[in-house]
Design a protein around this motif. Structure first.
Motif, mmCIF file in Angstrom:
data_model
loop_
_atom_site.group_PDB
_atom_site.id
_atom_site.type_symbol
_atom_site.label_atom_id
_atom_site.label_comp_id
_atom_site.label_asym_id
_atom_site.label_seq_id
_atom_site.Cartn_x
_atom_site.Cartn_y
_atom_site.Cartn_z
ATOM 1 N N ASP A 36 0.843 -1.186 0.000
ATOM 2 C CA ASP A 36 0.000 0.000 0.000
ATOM 3 C C ASP A 36 0.888 1.250 0.000
ATOM 4 O OD1 ASP A 36 -1.583 2.245 0.845
ATOM 5 O OD2 ASP A 36 -3.039 0.888 1.751
ATOM 6 N N GLY A 37 0.751 2.092 -1.031
ATOM 7 C CA GLY A 37 1.597 3.273 -1.149
ATOM 8 C C GLY A 37 1.483 4.224 0.017
ATOM 9 N N ARG A 38 0.294 4.318 0.625
ATOM 10 C CA ARG A 38 0.131 5.209 1.770
ATOM 11 C C ARG A 38 0.922 4.715 2.969
ATOM 12 N NH1 ARG A 38 -6.280 5.017 1.316
ATOM 13 N NH2 ARG A 38 -5.599 2.886 0.865
ATOM 14 N N VAL A 39 0.994 3.391 3.136
ATOM 15 C CA VAL A 39 1.796 2.822 4.218
ATOM 16 C C VAL A 39 3.279 3.058 3.940
ATOM 17 C CG1 VAL A 39 2.420 0.703 5.444
ATOM 18 C CG2 VAL A 39 0.037 1.102 4.762
ATOM 19 N N ARG A 40 3.691 2.857 2.695
ATOM 20 C CA ARG A 40 5.092 3.120 2.340
ATOM 21 C C ARG A 40 5.464 4.556 2.674
ATOM 22 N NH1 ARG A 40 3.551 0.464 -2.391
ATOM 23 N NH2 ARG A 40 3.910 2.235 -3.791
ATOM 24 N N GLN A 41 4.610 5.478 2.301
ATOM 25 C CA GLN A 41 4.905 6.887 2.549
ATOM 26 C C GLN A 41 4.994 7.204 4.036
ATOM 27 O OE1 GLN A 41 2.307 9.563 0.450
ATOM 28 N NE2 GLN A 41 3.021 11.364 1.546
ATOM 29 N N ARG A 42 4.081 6.652 4.800
ATOM 30 C CA ARG A 42 4.053 6.913 6.243
ATOM 31 C C ARG A 42 5.343 6.444 6.917
ATOM 32 N NH1 ARG A 42 -0.774 5.327 6.891
ATOM 33 N NH2 ARG A 42 -0.453 3.197 7.577
ATOM 34 N N HIS A 43 5.842 5.295 6.510
ATOM 35 C CA HIS A 43 7.056 4.775 7.141
ATOM 36 C C HIS A 43 8.315 5.412 6.559
ATOM 37 C CE1 HIS A 43 5.223 1.781 9.788
ATOM 38 N NE2 HIS A 43 4.295 1.700 8.857
ATOM 39 N N LEU A 44 8.255 5.808 5.304
ATOM 40 C CA LEU A 44 9.377 6.537 4.727
ATOM 41 C C LEU A 44 9.660 7.812 5.506
ATOM 42 C CD1 LEU A 44 11.442 7.282 2.500
ATOM 43 C CD2 LEU A 44 9.521 8.255 1.211
ATOM 44 N N GLU A 63 4.125 11.741 -4.466
ATOM 45 C CA GLU A 63 4.245 12.269 -3.111
ATOM 46 C C GLU A 63 5.429 11.655 -2.372
ATOM 47 O OE1 GLU A 63 0.142 12.859 -4.552
ATOM 48 O OE2 GLU A 63 1.487 11.135 -4.500
ATOM 49 N N ILE A 64 5.727 10.395 -2.666
ATOM 50 C CA ILE A 64 6.874 9.737 -2.045
ATOM 51 C C ILE A 64 8.178 10.335 -2.558
ATOM 52 C CG2 ILE A 64 8.166 7.556 -2.027
ATOM 53 C CD1 ILE A 64 5.555 6.101 -1.563
ATOM 54 N N ILE A 65 8.260 10.578 -3.849
ATOM 55 C CA ILE A 65 9.458 11.183 -4.425
ATOM 56 C C ILE A 65 9.692 12.575 -3.828
ATOM 57 C CG2 ILE A 65 10.475 12.058 -6.567
ATOM 58 C CD1 ILE A 65 8.967 9.778 -8.005
ATOM 59 N N GLU A 66 8.626 13.342 -3.705
ATOM 60 C CA GLU A 66 8.742 14.681 -3.124
ATOM 61 C C GLU A 66 9.167 14.601 -1.654
ATOM 62 O OE1 GLU A 66 5.465 17.059 -5.869
ATOM 63 O OE2 GLU A 66 4.816 16.016 -4.047
ATOM 64 N N LEU A 67 8.666 13.593 -0.944
ATOM 65 C CA LEU A 67 9.032 13.409 0.458
ATOM 66 C C LEU A 67 10.516 13.094 0.602
ATOM 67 C CD1 LEU A 67 8.430 13.010 3.457
ATOM 68 C CD2 LEU A 67 7.604 10.710 2.920
ATOM 69 N N ILE A 68 11.049 12.273 -0.293
ATOM 70 C CA ILE A 68 12.479 11.957 -0.245
ATOM 71 C C ILE A 68 13.297 13.225 -0.439
ATOM 72 C CG2 ILE A 68 14.365 10.699 -1.357
ATOM 73 C CD1 ILE A 68 12.293 8.555 -2.120
ATOM 74 N N LEU A 108 12.685 3.647 -3.297
ATOM 75 C CA LEU A 108 11.431 4.401 -3.374
ATOM 76 C C LEU A 108 11.530 5.557 -4.364
ATOM 77 C CD1 LEU A 108 10.432 4.389 0.381
ATOM 78 C CD2 LEU A 108 9.080 3.436 -1.490
ATOM 79 N N ALA A 109 12.731 6.062 -4.600
ATOM 80 C CA ALA A 109 12.894 7.127 -5.590
ATOM 81 C C ALA A 109 12.550 6.633 -6.989
ATOM 82 C CB ALA A 109 14.332 7.649 -5.562
ATOM 83 N N GLY A 110 12.612 5.325 -7.202
ATOM 84 C CA GLY A 110 12.329 4.752 -8.511
ATOM 85 C C GLY A 110 10.921 4.211 -8.636
ATOM 86 N N GLU A 111 10.019 4.633 -7.749
ATOM 87 C CA GLU A 111 8.642 4.169 -7.824
ATOM 88 C C GLU A 111 7.726 5.278 -8.308
ATOM 89 O OE1 GLU A 111 7.437 1.850 -4.470
ATOM 90 O OE2 GLU A 111 9.309 0.705 -4.463
ATOM 91 N N GLU A 157 13.530 17.304 -16.966
ATOM 92 C CA GLU A 157 14.348 17.951 -15.936
ATOM 93 C C GLU A 157 13.517 18.741 -14.927
ATOM 94 O OE1 GLU A 157 15.690 22.065 -18.231
ATOM 95 O OE2 GLU A 157 17.170 20.605 -17.602
ATOM 96 N N THR A 158 12.245 19.007 -15.224
ATOM 97 C CA THR A 158 11.388 19.701 -14.257
ATOM 98 C C THR A 158 10.659 18.734 -13.338
ATOM 99 O OG1 THR A 158 9.430 19.724 -15.722
ATOM 100 C CG2 THR A 158 11.009 21.531 -15.950
ATOM 101 N N TYR A 159 10.731 17.460 -13.623
ATOM 102 C CA TYR A 159 10.040 16.434 -12.840
ATOM 103 C C TYR A 159 10.792 16.208 -11.521
ATOM 104 C CZ TYR A 159 8.378 11.690 -11.710
ATOM 105 O OH TYR A 159 7.866 10.572 -11.082
ATOM 106 N N PRO A 160 10.103 16.163 -10.366
ATOM 107 C CA PRO A 160 10.788 15.967 -9.083
ATOM 108 C C PRO A 160 11.688 14.735 -9.046
ATOM 109 C CG PRO A 160 8.533 16.666 -8.705
ATOM 110 C CD PRO A 160 8.658 16.423 -10.181
#
Length: 218
Positions: free
Chosen positions: A89-97, A122-127, A115-118, A179-182
């Protein structure tokens, strides 16, 4: 007790995701995790400070309750967050990241880079927010990620290609130039870290920045 080295053994598959010195800590974490509905899937191998670990691509465990987690040590809690960053679940991944992104432990790094390659933006931005040190020459964070990428060039190349693929499939409409993509911004920060570490240019497996269109791909 030594676990049988059988990838079909769920516990072994999770112990193998961390350096051997952490085996007893992983066992303590497993003791508070509910039983899995399905086996961990598609482990990927990376080198962490000279040791090969095999990290599952996805896990199918429900999250433990807060009372179960409370007795865990700081290291054990970090292990738990790393494991659940592989949750289906992506929301669980994000919460623990959120709990591991800023860690200075070398064995946490592959969980973050994967996770940067998924595909979850929102996860990429969080990293990106969780790794401010990547932009700081000579920082501990930059050295940590640079060392990991230098030891795992094929893994990083695969991550680059995945970032390009997900951008093209899901986000090109929003970010017309790669190049503008997070995800690209994050990859450039990773590349700067490894270039600083090895003292030489690093192969590129993404479209070059528009401002440097003369740089070829490797």
């Amino acid at each position: 007790m030594q676990l049988p080295q059988d990838p079909s053994n769920f516990a072994y598959a999770l112990v193998a995701a961390f350096p051997t010195r952490l085996a007893s800590d992983v066992q303590s974490v497993l003791a508070v995790m509910p039983e899995a509905r399905l086996a961990p899937t598609m482990p990927f191998e990376v080198e962490v400070q000279g040791e090969i670990v095999a990290i599952p691509y996805r896990l199918y465990y429900e999250e433990p309750c807060a009372d179960s987690e409370r007795p865990l040590s700081g290291t054990q809690q970090m292990i738990l967050h790393c494991l659940y960053s592989r949750h289906h679940d992506g929301r669980v991944r994000q919460r623990h990241l959120e709990q591991i992104a800023a860690s200075g432990e070398p064995w946490v790094v592959p969980f973050v880079v994967q996770l940067a390659g998924e595909y979850v933006l929102e996860i990429i931005e969080l990293i990106g927010r969780g790794l401010p040190g990547l932009a700081v020459p000579g920082s501990t964070q930059r050295r940590l990620y640079g060392e990991f990428i230098a030891r795992n060039p094929a893994f990083f190349a695969r991550t680059e290609r995945r970032v390009v693929s997900y951008w093209s499939c899901y986000y090109r409409w929003k970010y017309g130039a790669f190049e503008t993509y997070p995800g690209c911004v994050l990859l450039e920060a990773f590349r700067a870290a490894v270039v600083e570490q090895v003292g030489a240019q690093w192969p590129r497996h993404t479209p070059p920045p528009l401002a440097d269109a003369g740089e070829g791909t490797a």
